[in-house]
Design an enzyme around this catalytic site. Sequence first.
Site, PDB file in Angstrom:
ATOM      1  N   ASP A  15      64.377  67.658  35.143  1.00 13.36           N
ATOM      2  CA  ASP A  15      64.020  66.293  34.777  1.00 13.36           C
ATOM      3  C   ASP A  15      65.070  65.291  35.234  1.00 13.36           C
ATOM      4  O   ASP A  15      66.201  65.646  35.572  1.00 13.36           O
ATOM      5  CB  ASP A  15      63.866  66.177  33.263  1.00 13.36           C
TER       6      ASP A  15
ATOM      7  N   LYS B 221      60.662  61.632  35.470  1.00 12.17           N
ATOM      8  CA  LYS B 221      59.683  60.614  35.095  1.00 12.17           C
ATOM      9  C   LYS B 221      60.399  59.309  34.797  1.00 12.17           C
ATOM     10  O   LYS B 221      61.466  59.283  34.203  1.00 12.17           O
ATOM     11  CB  LYS B 221      58.905  61.051  33.854  1.00 12.17           C
TER      12      LYS B 221
ATOM     13  N   MET C  47      64.243  56.217  23.753  1.00 15.71           N
ATOM     14  CA  MET C  47      63.615  55.516  24.895  1.00 15.71           C
ATOM     15  C   MET C  47      62.743  54.356  24.427  1.00 15.71           C
ATOM     16  O   MET C  47      61.587  54.219  24.817  1.00 15.71           O
ATOM     17  CB  MET C  47      62.792  56.503  25.721  1.00 15.71           C
TER      18      MET C  47
END
Length: 478
Positions: free
Chosen positions: A36, A58, A173
């Site tokens: 990731d 992502k 986030m």
Amino acid sequence: MESGKVLLVGAGPGDVRLITVKGLEAIMQAEVILYDRLANPKLLEFAPADCELIYCGKLPDRHTLRQENINDLLVQKALEGKVVVRLKGGDPGVFGRVGEEAAALALYQIPFEIVPGISSGIAAPLYAGIPVTHREHAESFAVVTAHDKSIEGKPMLDWEGLVRGVDTIAFYMGVANLPFICENLIAHGKPADTPVILIQWGTFGRQRTLQGTLSDISKKVLEAKFSNPSIILVGEVISLREKISWFEKMPLFGRQILLARTSEGASGLAKGLMEQGADVIEFPKWKKTILPVEVGNVTNYDKILFTSPESVGEFFQAVIEKGIDIRKIKADFYGGSSKSINALKERGFMASLIEDMPKEGSLLVVGDDRKYEVENADFLVTSKKELDQQFLPIFQRMLEEAEVNTMVFPSGASVNVFIEGLKKCGIDVFYLLKDVQVVCMGQHTKEQVERVGLITAGMPVSPTRKALVEYLIQCPIV
């Protein structure tokens, strides 16, 4: 074909030293790694040289691989009989979608393990000087996703339960939804003056913090242009930060260092800089092939120069295999860097740096390439090194997310190979380093850097790790 195995591994929050022993062991045996964006790319350097690396990172506005594709890849690679590591930032069970991936593997009866990691919601606050619980300030702690599958992406939470039942809340986030979060916490009873802190890139040397209250933090974030990846921490325990902040007080905190590399192994210099709080990006990443060499005439030279610490071992291994008595080698030994000098000392040989090498006498240069600029010398190439092509896009992503302010050339041999590596990435060295402090370890290195047209900020008093750290502490970041 018998199916392989999948290890779903938590990489920790960013500092590579925070990965678990089991997680690191998984990386070291991997044949395929799907990683990731928030897993520190430096961890990939512990993987075998032939390991396949697949980026699954992502961003809020785009997905390199969607979750369904990731699940399919895990299944596909495992069914090919490979050992597959799925490397995730933080802990895979904390908003890491590990349950979905494990379910996909279970459907195909593929063996798997889940390896926990240190969660960012705990580690980032600690690196900012904030324990998430404290007997006097916080007896409860919650981790909360700040975006979900709702149409507008606003978190659908039990706001009343959070306000009444939790002392410290970590939102993951959630910068885009920060005003919504603050409004709901206040509306459900949280005092408007409750402390809030945002911790961006927690546990990295580039860590940034922004502190305020529920009533003013959203405005501060807009003014400071703060962005993800950030942990949003809410609670009275934040008041402890003034007393026990430690990471941001480290000598090299804030230094984002680009380190030119000539060897393919782990760098003690990089480790030493990170231990003082710096971020370190090493480039280039190398793959090496040992070559058969003819060392029959090594006893005839007055000087032997080793261009890398690896070349020392390769040279003496070849000498021993040839049956040459080492005592017959009359040459004085020299090293292109302090690391090469230390490699010779470990074998019982005294050596000097290339700067102290006299021009008189016959010279043999022992090393991994012929790019070392030495006149009137013979070369003994002990190994062939080539750029690891898989790491070029990884390096480019690391540069995009960092703000490099320091460049370190540890040896003269590192200069040309660094510039050539940048060209492979389509990066101009002068553009990259135009606002960066360029530091050289040794006079010979400084001369090589200036020869290619780069402007140097200076060099430490000696080409050692300790002297470099002291030099960087004394010289402010430009």
